[in-house]
Design a protein around this motif. Structure first.
Motif, short mmCIF file in Angstrom:
data_model
loop_
_atom_site.label_atom_id
_atom_site.label_comp_id
_atom_site.label_asym_id
_atom_site.label_seq_id
_atom_site.Cartn_x
_atom_site.Cartn_y
_atom_site.Cartn_z
N PHE A 360 0.39 -1.48 0.51
CA PHE A 360 0.18 0.09 -0.22
C PHE A 360 0.42 1.10 -0.07
O PHE A 360 0.55 1.77 -0.90
N THR A 361 1.67 1.26 1.00
CA THR A 361 2.52 2.05 0.94
C THR A 361 3.50 2.40 0.37
O THR A 361 4.27 3.53 -0.08
N ARG A 362 3.54 1.32 -0.70
CA ARG A 362 5.15 2.17 -2.06
C ARG A 362 4.71 3.22 -2.89
O ARG A 362 5.52 4.08 -2.84
N TYR A 363 3.35 3.68 -3.03
CA TYR A 363 3.60 4.58 -3.68
C TYR A 363 2.76 5.83 -3.54
O TYR A 363 2.07 6.40 -4.00
N LEU A 364 2.96 5.96 -1.43
CA LEU A 364 2.63 6.59 -1.07
C LEU A 364 2.93 7.61 -0.59
O LEU A 364 4.61 7.51 0.15
N ARG A 365 2.77 8.59 -1.28
CA ARG A 365 4.24 10.09 -1.12
C ARG A 365 4.46 10.81 0.02
O ARG A 365 2.79 12.27 0.30
N THR A 366 4.07 10.14 1.78
CA THR A 366 3.95 10.66 2.95
C THR A 366 5.55 9.98 3.20
O THR A 366 6.67 9.51 3.47
N LEU A 367 6.04 11.05 4.45
CA LEU A 367 7.51 11.11 4.97
C LEU A 367 7.49 9.72 5.57
O LEU A 367 8.57 8.47 6.28
N PRO A 368 5.95 9.74 6.47
CA PRO A 368 6.60 8.14 7.60
C PRO A 368 6.55 6.95 6.40
O PRO A 368 7.11 6.62 6.74
N ALA A 369 6.15 6.80 5.42
CA ALA A 369 5.96 6.12 4.72
C ALA A 369 7.51 5.79 4.41
O ALA A 369 7.38 4.46 3.86
N ALA A 370 7.93 6.86 3.50
CA ALA A 370 9.46 6.59 3.19
C ALA A 370 10.25 6.60 4.27
O ALA A 370 11.20 5.48 4.44
N ARG A 371 9.98 6.60 5.09
CA ARG A 371 11.26 6.94 6.87
C ARG A 371 11.03 5.06 7.32
O ARG A 371 11.47 4.48 7.55
N ARG A 372 9.39 4.76 6.81
CA ARG A 372 9.52 2.97 7.37
C ARG A 372 9.71 2.38 6.06
O ARG A 372 10.68 1.69 6.52
N ALA A 373 10.34 1.96 5.04
CA ALA A 373 10.69 1.86 3.75
C ALA A 373 12.13 1.77 3.86
O ALA A 373 12.90 1.07 3.74
N ALA A 374 12.58 2.81 4.58
CA ALA A 374 13.85 3.44 4.80
C ALA A 374 14.77 2.51 5.61
O ALA A 374 15.48 1.64 5.73
#
Length: 482
Positions: A360-374
């Motif tokens: 779900f968050t792969r193409y979600l443009r939010t910083l929480p999603a980006a930080r979690r993926a990193a």
């Protein structure tokens, strides 16, 4: 000197809070009128909660608030900035707009423009359908008159809330009236209002942000990138322009030799036209220090940027902010870190879907999603052994040490940074919505501050004037947009 007008944080919506704010403005205005020497020292007025109070008020209260603030502005002859309050301009007269137009020292102005009149009147599209013409009733003329005294204006924000608010002449005449203009933000205008023709008429600038302008094409951007006006840029933001050609970005990077901060945000991945041969490195800049790169749908652009950085195309780069770095290509070029998520990220993302979170968050443009993926990439790397050290003595294994792998490049000077422009925001790049939402960001400094006092405080001292460094809560300023 800076004046800050605080609001009651615990009761921002109540009538009591609105009355307190109005009283502070009246007391402060009376103080400044009685002490003209003090009034001449005022350079900035910060009203961190006024936008929110204004939005929650009825029309009559809004009018009174506008008039009170206008009288405060008129009491400060050398005012340079009004920060934290950005009401909508509907091409009609109001006292605050007039008051600001008379401040010759003003250095920044934000226009949030909305057209409430019919476009077939001829005022906005230049058609001469009226038999008689009166300049005082022409919305374009009324708008241009506001800029006549702003010879010192450096920062200008132009944002449209609907189409039909401006035309070519309104833009060009505005720029010509501002000889010291350095920072320009233009967003959300229609293709018949701001397009390639308008872009090529921009003056030389220090900072430029172009956002959600459907009249701009790759061809027009290429021409502008090669113009003299683009050479002096130190900050450039291209947001939601949907650039298709990578050569547009390449041209800006090669022309703006002093560019320090570069931002690209869009859904599609720019690439090369069919049959074109990519140079090596594809992208390069000797001057860029901060790069915000956010291409939502992955394509060749992320790979092109990663290979260009690895090839030494960005020797001055120190910070990369890439919320859509889906495969960690850019993260792998930065200094390794152990922790990148925040405590709030786990709680926020857990509400989005549990086991389905990754897809779900792969193409979600939010910083929480980006930080979690990193962070997930970091944790996965830790499970892999990178080096195994075996300690032997006389052929007998005494001990074995396993050094785990990591994400990043040892010795890299680049920081992988996933923090927002506005503290606490889920969006990386600050926008007009942050200004119009109201509220404030905490900061500290050494500027002199004067805070409006409570009931019955008439003198400057009673109104809260002081000269001491302290922690303060400041409005989100226009500088966050660049």
């Amino acid at each position: 000197m800076l004046i800050r007008l605080p609001a009651d944080k615990l009761d921002a919506e109540s009538k009591k809070s609105k009355n307190k704010t109005a009283n502070r403005i009246k007391i402060l205005r009376r103080t400044l009128r009685e002490r003209s020497g003090l009034a001449k020292l005022v350079r900035e007025i910060h009203v961190p909660e006024l936008q929110r109070i204004y939005q929650q008020s009825v029309p009559q209260e809004r009018s009174q608030l506008i008039d009170s603030l206008a009288s405060l502005v008129m009491a400060c002859p050398n005012l340079e900035k009004l920060v934290g309050f950005y009401p909508t301009y509907e091409h009609e007269f109001d006292r605050l707009t007039y008051a600001l137009s008379t401040r010759r020292s003003l250095k920044e102005r934000a226009w949030v423009i909305r057209n409430t009149k019919r476009r077939d009147s001829g005022c906005f599209d230049g058609k001469e359908e009226e038999v008689y013409y009166a300049s005082y009733s022409d919305p374009v003329e009324m708008f241009l008159q506001q800029h006549e005294s702003w010879l010192n204006l450096q920062t200008l924000v132009l944002h449209a809330q609907n189409t039909g608010t401006m035309n070519f002449r309104a833009f060009i005449a505005t720029f010509r009236q501002l000889p010291n203009l350095k920072d320009l933000h233009i967003s959300s205008f229609g293709s018949d209002e701001f397009n390639d023709r308008t872009l090529l008429a921009l003056p030389p600038l220090r900072s430029l942000r172009l956002q959600d302008l459907h009249g701009l094409t790759d061809r027009g951007l290429l021409r502008f990138a090669g113009s003299d006006a683009a050479k002096g840029l130190r900050k450039l933001s291209l947001i939601d322009l949907e650039i298709m050609l990578l050569s547009v970005i390449t041209k800006f990077l090669s022309t703006a030799e002093n560019l320090k901060r570069f931002t690209v945000v869009q859904d599609g991945s720019p690439g090369l036209p069919p049959g074109a041969i990519m140079r090596t490195p594809a992208l390069s800049s000797k001057s860029i220090e901060f790069l915000h790169w956010d291409i939502l749908v992955p394509g060749s652009a992320n790979e092109d940027l990663a290979s260009s950085i690895a090839a030494g195309g960005f020797p001055s780069l120190r910070i990369i902010r890439a919320p859509s770095d889906h495969d960690g290509l850019l993260q792998n070029l930065c200094r390794p870190v152990a922790q990148i998520t925040q405590d709030s990220d786990h709680h926020l993302l857990s509400q989005l879907g549990g086991a389905k979170l990754s897809s779900f968050t792969r193409y979600l443009r939010t910083l929480p999603a980006a930080r979690r993926a990193a962070q997930k990439r970091i944790e996965e790397a830790r499970r892999r052994p990178a080096v195994k050290i075996v300690v032997e003595c006389d052929g007998v294994v005494q001990n074995t040490h396993t050094i785990r792998s990591y994400v990043g490049t040892l010795g890299s000077k680049i920081e992988y940074w996933l923090e927002p422009d506005v503290p606490g925001s889920e969006d990386a790049v600050a926008g007009i919505a942050d200004l119009l939402r109201g509220g404030a960001a905490s900061w500290s400094g050494n500027n002199d501050v004067c805070m409006g006092g409570g009931k019955g405080e008439a003198s400057a001292e009673a109104a809260g004037c002081f000269h001491a460094p302290r922690q303060r809560c400041a409005s989100i300023g226009l500088e966050t947009l660049f």
